[in-house]
Design a protein around this motif. Structure first.
Motif, PDB file in Angstrom:
ATOM      1  N   ARG A 148       0.967  -0.875   0.098  1.00 53.99           N
ATOM      2  CA  ARG A 148      -0.294   0.230  -0.220  1.00 53.99           C
ATOM      3  C   ARG A 148       0.746   1.122   0.289  1.00 53.99           C
ATOM      4  NH1 ARG A 148      -3.885  -1.374   3.619  1.00 53.99           N
ATOM      5  NH2 ARG A 148      -4.679   1.150   3.825  1.00 53.99           N
ATOM      6  N   GLY A 149       2.028   0.644  -0.085  1.00 54.61           N
ATOM      7  CA  GLY A 149       2.750   2.330  -0.563  1.00 54.61           C
ATOM      8  C   GLY A 149       3.792   2.612   1.181  1.00 54.61           C
ATOM      9  N   ALA A 150       3.371   2.186   2.059  1.00 54.66           N
ATOM     10  CA  ALA A 150       4.739   2.704   3.208  1.00 54.66           C
ATOM     11  C   ALA A 150       6.208   2.712   2.283  1.00 54.66           C
ATOM     12  CB  ALA A 150       4.495   2.201   4.299  1.00 54.66           C
ATOM     13  N   CYS A 160       8.903  -4.169   6.189  1.00 57.65           N
ATOM     14  CA  CYS A 160       7.511  -3.012   5.931  1.00 57.65           C
ATOM     15  C   CYS A 160       6.700  -3.212   7.718  1.00 57.65           C
ATOM     16  CB  CYS A 160       6.209  -2.865   4.874  1.00 57.65           C
ATOM     17  SG  CYS A 160       5.651  -1.478   5.063  1.00 57.65           S
ATOM     18  N   TRP A 170       5.151  -6.918   4.847  1.00 54.67           N
ATOM     19  CA  TRP A 170       5.442  -7.424   3.606  1.00 54.67           C
ATOM     20  C   TRP A 170       7.274  -7.349   4.069  1.00 54.67           C
ATOM     21  CZ3 TRP A 170       3.215  -6.992  -1.440  1.00 54.67           C
ATOM     22  CH2 TRP A 170       1.608  -7.462  -1.765  1.00 54.67           C
ATOM     23  N   TYR A 192       4.262  -1.699   8.046  1.00 48.18           N
ATOM     24  CA  TYR A 192       3.120  -1.575   8.042  1.00 48.18           C
ATOM     25  C   TYR A 192       2.247  -2.582   8.015  1.00 48.18           C
ATOM     26  CZ  TYR A 192      -0.904   1.395   6.523  1.00 48.18           C
ATOM     27  OH  TYR A 192      -2.583   2.094   6.489  1.00 48.18           O
TER      28      TYR A 192
HETATM   29  S1  FES Z   1       1.670  -1.031   3.093  1.00 48.66           S
HETATM   30 FE1  FES Z   1       1.485  -3.072   3.973  1.00 48.66          FE
HETATM   31  S2  FES Z   1       2.976  -4.070   3.741  1.00 48.66           S
HETATM   32 FE2  FES Z   1       3.928  -2.482   3.495  1.00 48.66          FE
END
Ligand code: FES
Ligand SMILES: [Fe+2]
Length: 369
Positions: free
Chosen positions: A78-80, A96, A101, A98
């Protein structure tokens, strides 16, 4: 009214207009080879640095085979922003913060919550977006363009064009030198003012007393970049490229006789200045952040044994640190003038600055393309 001695510069808006700066990011910094990271700063697999290239954050790291890798620093879920730190190291994966992942050192998606329940996900396709990389002179160069320009023509070619041949730069063995000192300057000026300043020496007699003491010919106002293959010679009685002309450290053994006691400067467009002297190399990397702000990272590179022995580098570093501060102060002094109506149509170049006009033509060509 025309004066053959004078050539017009770019108009002031080139140095202040955010739209022009955005166009430069798109057509120059995101298209050309960009010198991003000193290779030794990411010495082992998983060591990383994040750098701003154009409008992107780029994650530069080393793969399991020891080769450099670069990725857009953005999670494909989702672009973090993947790595928020400027530098660090991971063991096996970039994870990641968020939704967790995780990507391996080649950028492949290797883990995510419930990933096994989504067998249709292609782990390479949803891996990190790769950026082209090259290692040269001990630096990792990256290129965001889908098909990069020839590194040989553009980067190596700039050195060849200036020095006469590539061997002239290779003799300094820059890839095997060590960073003895690094200074980061936050300059409140447009990146082009910094390049233009570096390209001319009309200002040397006015603002660089220490440099002119070491390189007396600079008092004449002709830059070391003016003639192909020419290096400015140390003055009589000057022992080394130091703030007071005192002796430097151990000379780089590989350099040619005609390179001893001389200073050579090369501009590698769009963001590198290379300075060669017998006992060290000074390399500037510019990171343009806004029309009126540029970070300049400057490395002083010496023989590894010189750095390992803890030799006093103060006089050596101080010369170019002073030159940098003198130059950047002049650039900052010039930046506000770019927005003045007095400079709406630009200024002028005197004969010893006429070669800067080729840089302006190059820039216009890039922006028109
Ligand atoms: S934005 Fe969801 S895992 Fe990276
Ligand atoms: Fe200067």
């Amino acid at each position: 009214m025309t004066s053959p001695s004078l050539i017009p510069t770019l108009a002031g808006s080139y140095y202040t207009d955010p739209a022009i700066f955005a166009a430069e990011q798109e057509h120059i910094f995101e298209q050309m080879w960009f010198c991003a990271v000193r290779g030794q700063d990411i010495a082992t697999p998983g060591a990383f640095k994040t750098v701003r290239v154009g409008r992107e954050s780029v994650l530069v790291s080393r793969g399991p085979d020891g080769g450099a890798r670069a990725f857009l620093n953005i999670c494909r879920h989702r672009g973090a922003t993947l790595c928020a730190e400027e530098e660090g190291s991971v063991k096996r994966t970039f994870k990641c913060m968020y939704h967790a992942w995780a990507y391996d050192l080649d950028g492949k998606l290797v883990a995510a919550p419930n990933l096994v329940k989504m067998p249709d996900i292609d782990r390479v396709e949803f891996g990190l977006r790769r950026v082209h990389v090259r290692e040269w002179l001990g630096y990792v160069w990256v290129c965001l363009a889908p098909s990069p320009p020839s590194f040989e023509d553009e980067v190596m070619g700039a050195c060849e064009e200036r020095l006469g041949d590539l061997a002239a730069v290779e003799r300094y063995g820059i890839d095997s030198l060590t960073v003895g000192r690094r200074i980061r300057y936050d300059v409140k000026a447009n990146w082009k003012l910094i390049i233009e300043n570096f390209m001319e020496c009309y200002h040397c007699a006015t603002i660089h007393p220490e440099l002119v003491h070491v390189l007396p010919e600079f008092a004449g106002g002709y830059a070391a970049q003016y003639y192909v293959g020419h290096g400015a010679e140390f003055g009589p009685g000057v022992e080394g490229f130091t703030v007071d002309g005192s002796a430097g450290v151990t000379t780089i053994a590989g350099i040619a006789e005609e390179q001893d006691r001389r200073y050579f400067a090369v501009t590698i467009k769009p963001q590198v200045f290379l300075n060669l002297v017998p006992d060290h190399v000074i390399l500037h990397r510019m990171f343009p952040l806004a029309a009126d702000r540029t970070i300049v990272e400057c490395d002083w590179l010496y023989l590894p044994e010189v750095v390992a022995a803890g030799k006093d580098l103060t006089n050596s570093v101080e010369l170019f640190d002073r030159v940098n501060r003198q130059d950047f102060e002049a650039c900052e002094r010039t930046q506000p003038g770019m927005a003045s109506r007095a400079y709406a149509n630009g200024g002028v170049l005197v004969p010893s600055e006429h070669h800067i006009s080729a840089f302006h033509d190059w820039l216009r060509g890039k922006l028109e393309a």
